[in-house]
Design an enzyme around this catalytic site. Structure first.
Site, mmCIF file in Angstrom:
data_model
loop_
_atom_site.group_PDB
_atom_site.id
_atom_site.type_symbol
_atom_site.label_atom_id
_atom_site.label_comp_id
_atom_site.label_asym_id
_atom_site.label_seq_id
_atom_site.Cartn_x
_atom_site.Cartn_y
_atom_site.Cartn_z
ATOM 1 N N GLY A 134 12.582 102.843 6.721
ATOM 2 C CA GLY A 134 12.254 102.877 8.143
ATOM 3 C C GLY A 134 12.745 104.138 8.840
ATOM 4 N N ALA A 148 15.415 100.112 7.566
ATOM 5 C CA ALA A 148 15.568 98.855 8.281
ATOM 6 C C ALA A 148 16.798 98.143 7.706
ATOM 7 C CB ALA A 148 14.312 98.007 8.114
ATOM 8 N N GLU A 208 10.146 106.645 8.169
ATOM 9 C CA GLU A 208 8.982 106.234 8.982
ATOM 10 C C GLU A 208 9.193 106.576 10.460
ATOM 11 O OE1 GLU A 208 9.299 102.299 7.222
ATOM 12 O OE2 GLU A 208 7.203 102.397 6.620
ATOM 13 N N GLU A 264 11.596 101.427 -0.655
ATOM 14 C CA GLU A 264 11.362 99.980 -0.480
ATOM 15 C C GLU A 264 11.087 99.251 -1.785
ATOM 16 O OE1 GLU A 264 10.148 102.320 1.496
ATOM 17 O OE2 GLU A 264 10.316 101.706 3.590
HETATM 18 N N1 CO8 Z 1 20.545 98.199 5.811
HETATM 19 C C1 CO8 Z 1 21.729 97.610 5.992
HETATM 20 N N2 CO8 Z 1 22.915 98.211 5.722
HETATM 21 C C2 CO8 Z 1 22.860 99.457 5.233
HETATM 22 C C3 CO8 Z 1 21.656 100.134 4.999
HETATM 23 C C4 CO8 Z 1 20.447 99.450 5.313
HETATM 24 N N3 CO8 Z 1 19.238 100.020 5.169
HETATM 25 N N4 CO8 Z 1 21.934 101.358 4.500
HETATM 26 C C5 CO8 Z 1 23.263 101.437 4.424
HETATM 27 N N5 CO8 Z 1 23.849 100.305 4.863
HETATM 28 C C6 CO8 Z 1 25.256 99.994 4.965
HETATM 29 C C7 CO8 Z 1 25.874 99.736 3.594
HETATM 30 O O1 CO8 Z 1 25.630 98.408 3.183
HETATM 31 C C8 CO8 Z 1 27.326 100.026 3.865
HETATM 32 O O2 CO8 Z 1 27.895 98.941 4.531
HETATM 33 P P1 CO8 Z 1 29.404 98.449 4.112
HETATM 34 O O3 CO8 Z 1 30.288 99.619 4.480
HETATM 35 O O4 CO8 Z 1 29.614 97.237 4.945
HETATM 36 O O5 CO8 Z 1 29.355 98.210 2.640
HETATM 37 C C9 CO8 Z 1 27.277 101.176 4.880
HETATM 38 O O6 CO8 Z 1 25.966 101.125 5.443
HETATM 39 C C10 CO8 Z 1 27.461 102.535 4.257
HETATM 40 O O7 CO8 Z 1 26.527 102.657 3.197
HETATM 41 P P2 CO8 Z 1 26.943 103.086 1.713
HETATM 42 O O8 CO8 Z 1 28.363 102.686 1.435
HETATM 43 O O9 CO8 Z 1 25.892 102.544 0.794
HETATM 44 O O10 CO8 Z 1 26.865 104.671 1.838
HETATM 45 P P3 CO8 Z 1 26.573 105.700 0.652
HETATM 46 O O11 CO8 Z 1 26.818 107.042 1.239
HETATM 47 O O12 CO8 Z 1 27.304 105.323 -0.582
HETATM 48 O O13 CO8 Z 1 25.010 105.525 0.348
HETATM 49 C C11 CO8 Z 1 22.691 105.356 0.932
HETATM 50 C C12 CO8 Z 1 24.078 105.891 1.314
HETATM 51 C C13 CO8 Z 1 22.179 106.036 -0.327
HETATM 52 C C14 CO8 Z 1 21.773 105.674 2.113
HETATM 53 C C15 CO8 Z 1 22.762 103.818 0.694
HETATM 54 O O14 CO8 Z 1 23.458 103.231 1.788
HETATM 55 C C16 CO8 Z 1 21.426 103.156 0.582
HETATM 56 O O15 CO8 Z 1 20.796 103.240 -0.447
HETATM 57 N N6 CO8 Z 1 21.022 102.464 1.655
HETATM 58 C C17 CO8 Z 1 19.765 101.728 1.659
HETATM 59 C C18 CO8 Z 1 18.590 102.662 1.787
HETATM 60 C C19 CO8 Z 1 17.316 101.877 1.729
HETATM 61 O O16 CO8 Z 1 16.973 101.232 0.757
HETATM 62 N N7 CO8 Z 1 16.547 101.955 2.841
HETATM 63 C C20 CO8 Z 1 15.268 101.278 2.949
HETATM 64 C C21 CO8 Z 1 15.453 99.924 3.551
HETATM 65 S S1 CO8 Z 1 13.939 99.030 3.558
HETATM 66 C C22 CO8 Z 1 13.097 99.645 4.889
HETATM 67 O O17 CO8 Z 1 13.555 100.494 5.595
HETATM 68 C C23 CO8 Z 1 11.733 99.065 5.138
HETATM 69 C C24 CO8 Z 1 11.223 99.393 6.535
HETATM 70 C C25 CO8 Z 1 10.091 98.505 6.921
HETATM 71 C C26 CO8 Z 1 10.519 97.075 6.999
HETATM 72 C C27 CO8 Z 1 9.468 96.124 7.320
HETATM 73 C C28 CO8 Z 1 9.905 94.765 6.900
HETATM 74 C C29 CO8 Z 1 8.949 93.693 7.030
#
Ligand code: CO8
Length: 259
Positions: A110, A65, A113, A133
């Protein structure tokens, strides 16, 4: 219908390939993408589309998400966001037709999921999976605590959710989270071939099998077996059963009519 973040391809008869296309943020699910997914799933014509494939554009399937959007939510907004995503994923799970996730890259939070709400998961070796998460101070919110436990068992689900560890496609295969792992350039061909194989099956039987397996999920053994008895019986009221068995006995290929 026009979408900002979804692309779909209906060029193969009976198959629709839906691509989540917001690669700059690794297809992170914001409320616009969720609304588009909802509209897409709610409007899909399951008489012409008999298998849906979901994939992601770029290096991610879905990296979760949208953290930027979630960061400012309060309790009630968090509840609503989680409920909204969970409702859409349940609609995907409940679609009348098989849904295959073609997991091309990151399937985190997500994204994992979403893949788990599909019937079948095929992964590229480049894919990785996880429920990270807890690293953000939250728990899985789009039904991950439920579906991951069902798919891989509570012990492994708890380990993945408590640690937030990311696992490879091969490890996902080992624990039963995915059905198959293939080379990146073979992913779509593999998934299309699987979809085409399903298209040769009697459509009503596939539909009943999906309903039966889904509805069995939380029943007792006696209830689940009784449910299967009912769906099994219903098959004998279909033209496809008559055709399938006649074709076998006449040593020819069946022509199913989806009724
Ligand atoms: N949300 C928003 N932006 C994201 C997300 C995300 N989940 N994942 C990546 N991005 C963005 C980065 O911020 C980055 O943006 P920018 O270029 O502007 O800096 C761009 O995408 C590229 O990402 P990275 O530079 O980080 O790429 P890498 O190859 O270095 O890393 C990863 C890839 C490992 C996937 C890394 O991006 C990461 O860890 N992302 C987050 C993963 C994460 O924690 N996902 C879980 C999110 S929580 C969730 O999904 C809960 C679901 C249920 C929610 C219910 C809520 C009530």
């Amino acid at each position: 219908m026009e979408y900002q973040f979804l692309k779909y391809d209906n060029s193969r008869e009976g198959i629709c390939v839906l691509t989540i296309a917001s690669p700059a943020t690794l297809n992170a699910l914001n409320t616009t993408i969720l609304a588009e997914l909802d509209a897409f799933v709610s409007s899909i014509d399951t008489s012409s589309t008999r298998v849906l494939i979901i994939t992601g554009e770029g290096k991610a399937f879905v990296a979760g998400a949208d953290i930027a959007q979630m960061s400012g939510l309060n309790h009630d907004e968090g509840y609503e966001f989680g409920r909204y995503g969970a409702t859409i994923f349940k609609k995907i799970e409940d679609l009348e037709i098989p849904v295959i996730a073609a997991v091309n890259g990151f399937a985190l939070g997500g994204g994992c999921e979403l893949a788990m709400s599909c019937d079948i998961r095929v992964a590229s070796v480049k894919a990785s999976f996880g429920q990270p998460e807890v690293n953000l101070g939250i728990i899985p919110g789009f039904s991950g605590t439920y579906r991951l436990s069902k798919l891989v068992g509570q012990g492994i689900a708890k380990e993945l959710i408590y640690t937030g560890d990311r696992i490879s496609a091969d490890e996902a295969l080992r624990i039963g989270l995915v059905n198959k792992v293939v080379a990146p350039d073979e992913l779509m061909d593999t998934v299309i071939a699987m979809a085409e194989r399903i298209l040769t099956s009697a459509p009503v039987a596939v539909r009943y099998a999906k309903r039966c397996i889904n509805e069995n999920y939380d029943l007792t053994a006696d209830e689940a077996i009784a449910l299967e008895n009912r769906y099994f019986a219903q098959c004998f009221a279909t033209a496809d059963q008559k055709e399938g068995m006649s074709a076998f006995l006449e040593k020819r290929k069946p022509t199913f009519e989806n009724k």
